[in-house]
Write a protein that holds these residues in place. Structure first.
Motif, short mmCIF file in Angstrom:
data_model
loop_
_atom_site.label_atom_id
_atom_site.label_comp_id
_atom_site.label_asym_id
_atom_site.label_seq_id
_atom_site.Cartn_x
_atom_site.Cartn_y
_atom_site.Cartn_z
N LEU A 175 0.82 -1.21 0.00
CA LEU A 175 0.00 0.00 0.00
C LEU A 175 0.85 1.26 0.00
O LEU A 175 0.45 2.28 -0.57
CB LEU A 175 -0.94 0.01 1.20
CG LEU A 175 -2.28 -0.71 1.02
CD1 LEU A 175 -3.13 -0.57 2.26
CD2 LEU A 175 -3.04 -0.18 -0.18
N ARG A 176 2.02 1.20 0.63
CA ARG A 176 2.92 2.36 0.59
C ARG A 176 3.33 2.66 -0.84
O ARG A 176 3.32 3.81 -1.27
CB ARG A 176 4.17 2.09 1.44
CG ARG A 176 3.94 2.12 2.93
CD ARG A 176 5.20 2.49 3.68
NE ARG A 176 6.33 1.62 3.46
CZ ARG A 176 6.74 0.68 4.31
NH1 ARG A 176 6.07 0.48 5.43
NH2 ARG A 176 7.81 -0.03 4.05
N ARG A 177 3.71 1.63 -1.58
CA ARG A 177 4.09 1.83 -2.98
C ARG A 177 2.92 2.38 -3.78
O ARG A 177 3.09 3.28 -4.62
CB ARG A 177 4.56 0.50 -3.59
CG ARG A 177 5.85 -0.05 -3.02
CD ARG A 177 6.40 -1.13 -3.94
NE ARG A 177 7.46 -1.89 -3.31
CZ ARG A 177 7.31 -3.07 -2.74
NH1 ARG A 177 6.11 -3.65 -2.73
NH2 ARG A 177 8.33 -3.70 -2.18
N TRP A 178 1.73 1.84 -3.53
CA TRP A 178 0.55 2.27 -4.26
C TRP A 178 0.22 3.73 -3.97
O TRP A 178 -0.06 4.51 -4.89
CB TRP A 178 -0.62 1.36 -3.89
CG TRP A 178 -1.92 1.79 -4.49
CD1 TRP A 178 -2.34 1.62 -5.78
CD2 TRP A 178 -2.97 2.52 -3.82
NE1 TRP A 178 -3.59 2.17 -5.94
CE2 TRP A 178 -3.99 2.73 -4.77
CE3 TRP A 178 -3.13 2.97 -2.53
CZ2 TRP A 178 -5.16 3.41 -4.43
CZ3 TRP A 178 -4.29 3.64 -2.20
CH2 TRP A 178 -5.29 3.85 -3.16
N GLU A 202 10.81 6.02 3.34
CA GLU A 202 10.54 5.44 2.02
C GLU A 202 9.48 6.20 1.26
O GLU A 202 9.57 6.35 0.03
CB GLU A 202 10.10 3.98 2.19
CG GLU A 202 9.75 3.28 0.90
CD GLU A 202 9.24 1.86 1.14
OE1 GLU A 202 8.22 1.50 0.54
OE2 GLU A 202 9.85 1.14 1.94
N LEU A 203 8.47 6.71 1.96
CA LEU A 203 7.27 7.22 1.30
C LEU A 203 7.26 8.72 1.05
O LEU A 203 6.69 9.19 0.07
CB LEU A 203 6.06 6.84 2.16
CG LEU A 203 4.65 7.11 1.61
CD1 LEU A 203 4.45 6.42 0.27
CD2 LEU A 203 3.60 6.63 2.61
N SER A 204 7.91 9.50 1.90
CA SER A 204 7.68 10.94 1.91
C SER A 204 8.70 11.73 1.11
O SER A 204 9.81 11.27 0.82
CB SER A 204 7.66 11.45 3.36
OG SER A 204 8.90 11.18 3.96
N ASP A 205 8.31 12.97 0.76
CA ASP A 205 9.23 13.95 0.18
C ASP A 205 9.93 14.74 1.28
O ASP A 205 11.05 15.20 1.12
CB ASP A 205 8.47 14.94 -0.71
CG ASP A 205 7.75 14.25 -1.86
OD1 ASP A 205 8.44 13.58 -2.64
OD2 ASP A 205 6.52 14.37 -1.95
N GLN A 206 9.22 14.92 2.41
CA GLN A 206 9.74 15.68 3.54
C GLN A 206 9.35 14.96 4.83
O GLN A 206 8.22 14.49 4.96
CB GLN A 206 9.14 17.09 3.54
CG GLN A 206 9.50 17.93 4.74
CD GLN A 206 8.90 19.33 4.67
OE1 GLN A 206 9.56 20.27 4.25
NE2 GLN A 206 7.66 19.47 5.08
#
Length: 367
Positions: A175-178, A202-206
């Motif tokens: 779900l993180r990738r999605w 892994e998921l965020s820009d900031q």
């Protein structure tokens, strides 16, 4: 839609949950609020949404002060950890709920609502589930439905509170990738709360690291991991090995263990932080270090092998971790109870209560 948080303070009775929070969340970015339980991250998220009110400070959306606006007037989508789906409504009805609840003048037609629901079901790749009920769904499917419902009203900002916390590890990773892929496609501004360091990096820009109602550090994931500015950030961003002791004649010593420092320092005491990949194993001490260990455990999971080490006769309170390649593991074949020595590659020295870390390189010079 950018978010500006200016001097926000929040009290619950005599307890101050947030202390003078100043934070800029850029337009179109995915920002993580990362911290342990009680750090204030969910309280801050709820203040952004309008579900809580700050005693002092302002919340601005794209320069507009929304501090006094009711939650329904902020046009914010909110996704909870435990989905909060209506059990008596079908998947399609759950997604449509926010649109059907709008005031008559703002409510789309039934045809427009149906088309929106169909489009969102396609977007979350679950069109076949339109007529099912929440009890008939898996945890991952429920969370996708909750996200589709939050997006149905075309919110300016999407807020997610521990969105994957109730899911198992594999579903959480998928779900993180999605979500990252979905965010890259639609570029909505998102803020999500998590206590999972891997998830945030892994998921965020900031990433915004919080502790005890304060912002400890803000930065891009790679920059934050490479250059933590405090002991707390170091400790919270993954496992770290710590040698804490006295500085004498160019060595940092703790009991019988010591490391020769490649630069001079006037400090009498210091703490040296070494991440697992910044340490290598040896059969004997060297002129650089005398750090004796016994192998406590070996885990062959992932791209590298994690070796857990118990200090041999000098620190009974800590377990160190060292990451080695599978090739090195096959060569050394470490087993529980084996004796070995740790040698530093790169370390981060804290000397003094408020000073930031100095990076040390045993192959080069301190900087």
């Amino acid at each position: 839609m950018s978010i500006q948080i200016d001097g926000v303070n929040k009290f619950f009775g005599n307890f101050q949950a947030l202390h003078d929070i100043d934070l800029h969340i850029p337009d179109g970015q995915l920002t993580a609020l990362l911290g342990p339980s009680g750090s204030g991250k969910t309280t801050l998220l709820r203040i952004i949404a309008g579900l809580e009110t700050a005693e002092r400070g302002r919340i601005l959306f794209h320069g507009e002060d929304v501090s006094a606006l009711h939650v329904r007037d902020r046009n914010v989508g909110f996704v909870f950890q435990h989905y909060a789906l209506f059990r008596h409504l079908t998947v399609a009805q759950n997604i449509a709920f926010g649109l059907e609840s709008l005031p008559r003048g703002k409510r789309p037609s039934k045809t427009e609502i149906r088309e929106t629901v169909e489009r969102l079901l396609d977007m979350i790749q679950l069109p076949q589930l339109a007529n099912r009920y929440p009890a008939q769904l898996s945890g991952g499917q429920k969370q996708r439905i909750a996200l589709a419902r939050a997006l149905a009203t075309k919110p300016r900002i999407l807020l997610l509170d521990e969105p994957f916390g109730a899911l198992d590890a594999k579903v959480r990773k998928d779900l993180r990738r999605w979500l990252r892929s979905l965010h890259d496609e639609f570029h909505f501004t998102s803020v999500f709360v998590t206590h999972d360091q891997e998830e945030a990096l892994e998921l965020s820009d900031q990433v915004v690291v919080m502790s005890e109602g304060r912002v400890e550090q803000v930065g891009e994931p790679t920059q934050l991991y490479a250059h933590p500015r405090s002991r707390f950030v170091f400790d919270f961003l993954g496992h770290v090995n710590v040698l804490e002791g006295e500085v004498l004649e160019g060595r940092l010593s703790q009991g019988s263990a010591w490391i020769a420092l490649p630069m001079a320092t006037d400090a009498r005491t210091a703490q040296l932080y070494l991440r697992p990949h910044e340490v290598r194993l040896a059969d004997e001490p060297t002129t650089e270090a005398n750090l004796p260990f016994r192998v406590e455990a070996v885990s062959l999971i992932g791209a590298e092998v994690r070796v857990e080490l118990k200090p041999d006769g000098w620190d009974s309170d800590r377990i160190w971790e060292v990451g080695i390649s599978h090739a090195e593991f096959n060569q050394r074949e470490p087993k529980r109870g084996d004796t070995c020595y740790a040698l530093p590659r790169v370390g981060h020295l804290f000397a003094g209560e408020t000073a930031g870390p100095v990076t040390l390189d045993w192959a080069g010079t301190g900087r």
